[in-house]
Design an enzyme around this catalytic site. Structure first.
Site, PDB file in Angstrom:
ATOM      1  N   LYS A   1      19.074  49.605  46.417  1.00  0.00           N
ATOM      2  CA  LYS A   1      20.388  49.340  46.421  1.00  0.00           C
ATOM      3  C   LYS A   1      20.684  49.379  48.050  1.00  0.00           C
ATOM      4  O   LYS A   1      21.315  48.705  48.622  1.00  0.00           O
ATOM      5  CB  LYS A   1      21.161  50.636  45.839  1.00  0.00           C
ATOM      6  CG  LYS A   1      22.489  50.676  46.256  1.00  0.00           C
ATOM      7  CD  LYS A   1      23.315  49.639  45.148  1.00  0.00           C
ATOM      8  CE  LYS A   1      24.805  49.646  45.617  1.00  0.00           C
ATOM      9  NZ  LYS A   1      25.230  48.307  45.162  1.00  0.00           N
TER      10      LYS A   1
ATOM     11  N   ASN B   1      12.431  60.590  54.075  1.00  0.00           N
ATOM     12  CA  ASN B   1      13.060  59.147  54.159  1.00  0.00           C
ATOM     13  C   ASN B   1      12.753  58.413  55.310  1.00  0.00           C
ATOM     14  O   ASN B   1      12.672  58.773  56.491  1.00  0.00           O
ATOM     15  CB  ASN B   1      14.471  59.057  53.892  1.00  0.00           C
ATOM     16  CG  ASN B   1      14.636  59.288  52.468  1.00  0.00           C
ATOM     17  OD1 ASN B   1      13.688  59.588  51.392  1.00  0.00           O
ATOM     18  ND2 ASN B   1      15.883  59.583  51.728  1.00  0.00           N
ATOM     19  N   GLY B   2      12.575  57.094  55.241  1.00  0.00           N
ATOM     20  CA  GLY B   2      12.405  56.322  56.564  1.00  0.00           C
ATOM     21  C   GLY B   2      11.011  56.047  56.917  1.00  0.00           C
ATOM     22  O   GLY B   2      10.050  56.199  56.121  1.00  0.00           O
TER      23      GLY B   2
ATOM     24  N   LYS C   1      23.604  36.649  42.020  1.00  0.00           N
ATOM     25  CA  LYS C   1      23.606  37.542  41.108  1.00  0.00           C
ATOM     26  C   LYS C   1      22.731  37.471  39.796  1.00  0.00           C
ATOM     27  O   LYS C   1      22.093  38.429  39.391  1.00  0.00           O
ATOM     28  CB  LYS C   1      25.110  37.642  40.630  1.00  0.00           C
ATOM     29  CG  LYS C   1      25.799  38.865  40.442  1.00  0.00           C
ATOM     30  CD  LYS C   1      26.032  39.946  41.521  1.00  0.00           C
ATOM     31  CE  LYS C   1      25.188  39.881  42.650  1.00  0.00           C
ATOM     32  NZ  LYS C   1      25.639  40.784  43.814  1.00  0.00           N
TER      33      LYS C   1
ATOM     34  N   TRP D   1      10.117  55.099  47.633  1.00  0.00           N
ATOM     35  CA  TRP D   1      10.163  53.437  47.348  1.00  0.00           C
ATOM     36  C   TRP D   1       8.993  53.368  48.251  1.00  0.00           C
ATOM     37  O   TRP D   1       9.087  53.517  49.475  1.00  0.00           O
ATOM     38  CB  TRP D   1      11.190  53.041  47.888  1.00  0.00           C
ATOM     39  CG  TRP D   1      11.630  51.480  47.593  1.00  0.00           C
ATOM     40  CD1 TRP D   1      11.876  50.878  46.095  1.00  0.00           C
ATOM     41  CD2 TRP D   1      11.589  50.481  48.256  1.00  0.00           C
ATOM     42  NE1 TRP D   1      11.699  49.676  46.345  1.00  0.00           N
ATOM     43  CE2 TRP D   1      11.960  49.185  47.581  1.00  0.00           C
ATOM     44  CE3 TRP D   1      11.335  50.490  49.631  1.00  0.00           C
ATOM     45  CZ2 TRP D   1      11.692  48.141  48.340  1.00  0.00           C
ATOM     46  CZ3 TRP D   1      11.425  49.020  50.460  1.00  0.00           C
ATOM     47  CH2 TRP D   1      11.636  48.040  49.614  1.00  0.00           C
TER      48      TRP D   1
ATOM     49  N   ARG E   1      19.081  53.751  43.814  1.00  0.00           N
ATOM     50  CA  ARG E   1      18.658  53.327  45.014  1.00  0.00           C
ATOM     51  C   ARG E   1      17.297  52.719  44.982  1.00  0.00           C
ATOM     52  O   ARG E   1      17.006  51.791  46.047  1.00  0.00           O
ATOM     53  CB  ARG E   1      18.579  54.365  46.325  1.00  0.00           C
ATOM     54  CG  ARG E   1      19.762  54.828  46.394  1.00  0.00           C
ATOM     55  CD  ARG E   1      19.728  56.185  47.110  1.00  0.00           C
ATOM     56  NE  ARG E   1      19.103  56.164  48.472  1.00  0.00           N
ATOM     57  CZ  ARG E   1      19.858  56.195  49.606  1.00  0.00           C
ATOM     58  NH1 ARG E   1      21.043  56.461  49.634  1.00  0.00           N
ATOM     59  NH2 ARG E   1      19.389  55.953  50.638  1.00  0.00           N
TER      60      ARG E   1
ATOM     61  N   HIS F   1      21.203  15.012  48.156  1.00  0.00           N
ATOM     62  CA  HIS F   1      20.107  15.311  49.245  1.00  0.00           C
ATOM     63  C   HIS F   1      19.073  16.073  48.839  1.00  0.00           C
ATOM     64  O   HIS F   1      18.477  16.710  49.753  1.00  0.00           O
ATOM     65  CB  HIS F   1      20.572  15.697  50.522  1.00  0.00           C
ATOM     66  CG  HIS F   1      21.940  14.888  51.138  1.00  0.00           C
ATOM     67  ND1 HIS F   1      21.690  13.702  51.545  1.00  0.00           N
ATOM     68  CD2 HIS F   1      23.033  15.000  51.087  1.00  0.00           C
ATOM     69  CE1 HIS F   1      22.798  12.993  52.044  1.00  0.00           C
ATOM     70  NE2 HIS F   1      23.708  13.860  51.672  1.00  0.00           N
TER      71      HIS F   1
ATOM     72  N   CYS G   1      14.198  55.265  49.377  1.00  0.00           N
ATOM     73  CA  CYS G   1      13.887  57.015  49.033  1.00  0.00           C
ATOM     74  C   CYS G   1      15.131  57.692  48.882  1.00  0.00           C
ATOM     75  O   CYS G   1      16.023  57.200  49.715  1.00  0.00           O
ATOM     76  CB  CYS G   1      12.813  57.363  50.131  1.00  0.00           C
ATOM     77  SG  CYS G   1      11.358  56.564  50.374  1.00  0.00           S
TER      78      CYS G   1
ATOM     79  N   GLU H   1      18.979  38.156  40.863  1.00  0.00           N
ATOM     80  CA  GLU H   1      18.922  39.544  41.228  1.00  0.00           C
ATOM     81  C   GLU H   1      18.749  40.632  39.823  1.00  0.00           C
ATOM     82  O   GLU H   1      17.778  41.208  39.493  1.00  0.00           O
ATOM     83  CB  GLU H   1      19.872  40.347  41.653  1.00  0.00           C
ATOM     84  CG  GLU H   1      20.047  39.998  43.223  1.00  0.00           C
ATOM     85  CD  GLU H   1      21.284  41.028  43.850  1.00  0.00           C
ATOM     86  OE1 GLU H   1      21.184  41.543  44.921  1.00  0.00           O
ATOM     87  OE2 GLU H   1      22.339  40.716  43.158  1.00  0.00           O
TER      88      GLU H   1
ATOM     89  N   GLU I   1      26.622  33.602  45.881  1.00  0.00           N
ATOM     90  CA  GLU I   1      26.805  34.840  45.211  1.00  0.00           C
ATOM     91  C   GLU I   1      26.563  34.813  43.892  1.00  0.00           C
ATOM     92  O   GLU I   1      25.964  35.672  43.281  1.00  0.00           O
ATOM     93  CB  GLU I   1      28.067  35.328  45.756  1.00  0.00           C
ATOM     94  CG  GLU I   1      28.436  36.790  45.185  1.00  0.00           C
ATOM     95  CD  GLU I   1      27.444  37.928  45.590  1.00  0.00           C
ATOM     96  OE1 GLU I   1      26.608  37.641  46.534  1.00  0.00           O
ATOM     97  OE2 GLU I   1      27.380  39.015  44.870  1.00  0.00           O
TER      98      GLU I   1
HETATM   99  C1  G6P Z   1      20.424  45.165  49.140  1.00  0.00           C
HETATM  100  C2  G6P Z   1      21.316  45.384  48.023  1.00  0.00           C
HETATM  101  C3  G6P Z   1      22.600  44.162  47.772  1.00  0.00           C
HETATM  102  C4  G6P Z   1      23.013  44.116  49.187  1.00  0.00           C
HETATM  103  C5  G6P Z   1      22.237  44.303  50.465  1.00  0.00           C
HETATM  104  C6  G6P Z   1      22.935  44.655  51.714  1.00  0.00           C
HETATM  105  O1  G6P Z   1      19.536  44.035  49.266  1.00  0.00           O
HETATM  106  O2  G6P Z   1      20.433  45.125  46.784  1.00  0.00           O
HETATM  107  O3  G6P Z   1      23.138  44.312  46.969  1.00  0.00           O
HETATM  108  O4  G6P Z   1      24.016  43.212  49.233  1.00  0.00           O
HETATM  109  O5  G6P Z   1      21.230  45.359  50.223  1.00  0.00           O
HETATM  110  O6  G6P Z   1      23.556  45.954  51.277  1.00  0.00           O
HETATM  111  P1  G6P Z   1      24.844  46.457  52.340  1.00  0.00           P
HETATM  112  O7  G6P Z   1      24.729  47.986  52.055  1.00  0.00           O
HETATM  113  O8  G6P Z   1      24.574  46.327  53.900  1.00  0.00           O
HETATM  114  O9  G6P Z   1      26.022  45.799  52.034  1.00  0.00           O
END
Ligand code: G6P
Length: 609
Positions: free
Chosen positions: A604, A100-101, A486, A75, A27, A505, A2, A489, A482
């Site tokens: 985000k 928010n929250g 990516k 959200w 976000r 394995h 949010c 995602e 990673e």
């Molecule tokens: C969310 C984002 C990721 C990020 C993760 C941790 O899942 O989509 O891109 O790596 O949070 O976020 P931070 O701000 O703690 O690195």
């Protein structure tokens, strides 16, 4: 997650609020809304499920001239992403709230309010705030004091913005566990959950502390703390400049952020190096005394940041020679963790607001020698609550899929490794040699970006696929993780990463012509072992895409596409090999036509558990 924006001015604020919401779109959210006080002194509320653009269209049909208002992107947590659940929420016709929250005790509060005759029109916990505030105001308290009393009764982590038609010059704000900043203007003031939202109108910000309640008018900002005392909070100037939050010539923020990495590497090193050595003072007051005592390191993070931590474990154990554990925060925080004496806790986070990482810090803070936050957002909760902080200085990252934040974290982690290794025998000349390699990073990253076109071509082979496997060994195993993250995602292709030695394995059973296999294979002492793993893939008809550091050792042939990277210092391999994987996932996503910067279902900054 949010987003909140609010404004009190002597000009219409609807467009300011809308632009603020647009800047918070990254976000992640699923509905948007705003409430303004119009000239007749009534609250006008506009809400839409879906994108901020839908709210903008509604605003175009019903232009608003109100000079005070609050806005929100939601959200969904409690209740579906519908218009009736979208914020602002109201109590009666005169009071509107954005939030928010999470309010954890909203159920008993709601039952008590229902018993008092309040009717609920949504499934949200937010509506409880609106009615609770209305109920408290009836006791004759001022809006500020009433809000303070409400905040004291609500459990959880949240930030609030409030407007009330009976108090048409006051914008109220509260912060307890979720980020909220005040934007300080000239004859106008603002609130937002992220300073980025307010950059078009101000670069001066006041950060609220836990439990603070703020009352904003056009010319005044009054803050009281949780105990009700009037307090002054310092005003600071936003550092990165407005351009950082705009896309410029790039089609997506993600691509812009990938291409910013040479500059980001420079900033990550800035102020930390002098004459070939690291400046220990950069880690903060008292850091040296803590570092002298460290016997083991515990790293905690989520998502991409967790992968950075996994790479650091290889570095810390091999260069410093002390034990290092790495764990995702959502597990760590709920486990009975054994922390040996003199453990340094390192939390990694782009945002500094990730709920699980923050909770993990709070959980063990008292049981560790010291906590070090490696973070991109100064003033974030993680930074404020840690003993030490090292900022990554990557600048605002807008693309949900993290890119430059990750590589800047790696730089910060490698520097921290060296600082700790000074205590365990790293010689000044060895440090100087690694520092020299670090100084060369911006040039190295720049040269890697020139592979963009070849990688775009390579991406074509993935666009029609449903699965992909990523392989690496040593520090390149987390790099493969990673890369897989990516790809899943942003292109929604199912991707998994394995340490190449684990292939036999299990995952080998999946390999056929429809399962492209990506390998990160620098020219290091693991190359021969990795090559035999790749033979195993070829023998099963799997198509290989190999990023290698040595033209001679793996060649292009039927079913094998290679891309040769320049030779790099072994410690920089994880940084160098991340770049092509970022570009690969980007181009696959573009070919698939997905929403690159705001992939479905993802946010985000994950500020709720
Ligand atoms: C969310 C984002 C990721 C990020 C993760 C941790 O899942 O989509 O891109 O790596 O949070 O976020 P931070 O701000 O703690 O690195």
């Amino acid at each position: 997650m949010c987003g909140i924006v609010g404004a009190v001015a002597t000009r219409p604020v609807a467009e300011i609020l809308l632009e603020g919401l647009r800047r918070l779109e990254y976000r992640g959210y699923d509905s948007a809304g705003m409430a303004l006080l119009d000239e007749a002194g009534q609250v006008v509320r506009l809400r839409r499920a879906g994108k901020v653009q839908a709210l903008a269209d509604l605003l175009a049909e019903q232009p608003q001239t109100g000079e005070i208002g609050i806005a929100h992107t939601r959200w969904a947590t409690h209740g579906k992403p519908t218009e009736s659940n979208a914020h602002p929420h109201m109590s009666g016709e005169r009071l509107a709230v954005v939030h928010n929250g999470i309010i954890e005790n909203y159920e008993p509060l709601r039952e008590a309010l229902k018993a008092d005759g309040y009717v609920f029109n949504s499934d949200t916990d937010t509506e409880v705030v609106a009615h609770l505030l209305d109920q408290t105001l009836k006791t004759g308290l001022s809006p500020t004091q009433a809000l303070r009393q409400c905040v004291a009764r609500m459990e959880g982590a949240f930030a609030l913005g409030v407007v009330h038609a009976d108090y048409p010059d006051q914008l109220l704000a509260a912060r307890k566990g979720s980020p909220l900043v005040i934007g300080v203007g000239m004859g106008e003031n603002f609130i937002a959950s992220d300073q980025l939202a307010l950059l078009p109108v101000t670069d001066r910000f006041m950060f609220l502390q836990e439990g603070d309640i703020a009352t904003l008018t056009t010319h005044q900002i009054q803050v009281i703390d949780a105990a009700g005392n009037a307090v002054e909070r310092p005003v600071s100037i936003f550092e990165h400049g407005q351009a950082a939050a705009e896309k410029g010539a790039f089609k997506h923020f993600m691509l812009k952020e990938i291409f910013e990495q040479p500059e980001v590497m420079k900033r990550a090193l800035e102020g930390r190096i002098s004459q070939g050595h690291l400046l220990e003072q950069a880690w903060g007051v008292g850091a040296s005394a803590y570092f002298d005592q460290v016997k083991q390191v515990q790293i905690v993070a989520c998502g991409t940041s967790y992968h950075a931590g996994m790479i650091a474990r290889y570095w810390i154990e091999s260069i410093v020679g002390i034990p290092c554990n790495v764990e995702v925060a959502s597990e760590f925080r709920y486990r009975d963790v054994v922390l040996p004496q003199n453990t340094l806790l390192i939390t990694l986070s782009q945002s500094g607001e990730t709920a699980d990482t923050l909770a993990a810090l709070r959980e063990v803070k008292q049981r560790v020698l010291a906590s070090l936050a490696i973070c991109n957002v100064p003033g974030s909760s993680l930074v404020r609550e840690s003993d030490l902080a090292l900022m990554t200085n990557a600048g605002p990252e807008i693309g949900v899929a993290s890119t430059k934040a990750f590589t800047s974290q790696l730089v910060a982690l490698l520097m921290t490794t060296l600082i700790l290794a000074r205590r365990t025998g790293l010689k000044p000349e060895q440090e100087a040699q690694i520092v020299e390699a670090l100084i060369g990073l911006p040039t190295l990253i720049q040269s890697l970006l020139s592979l963009n076109d070849s990688i775009a071509k390579m991406a074509e082979a993935f666009a029609e696929k449903h699965h992909a496997l990523f392989l690496g060994r040593g520090t390149l195993y987390p790099v493969a993780m990673e890369g897989a993250l990516k790809l899943k995602e942003i292109s929604y292709i199912h991707a998994e990463a394995y340490p190449a030695g684990e292939l036999k394995h299990g995952p080998l059973a999946l390999v056929d012509k429809d399962m492209p296999v990506v390998a990160v294979a620098p020219n290091n002492d693991m190359l021969d072992k990795l090559k035999s793993n790749l033979q195993e893939v070829r023998a099963r008809g799997g198509e290989l895409f190999v990023f290698t550091g040595c033209e001679q050792s793996i060649r292009d042939e039927e079913g094998v596409t290679t891309l040769t990277l320049p030779a790099v210092h072994p410690l920089l391999e994880p940084l160098a090999y991340t770049l092509p994987l970022q570009l690969l996932s980007y181009h696959v996503a573009v070919l698939k036509g997905t929403d690159v910067d705001q992939p479905r279902n993802l946010a985000k900054s994950v500020t709720v558990e």
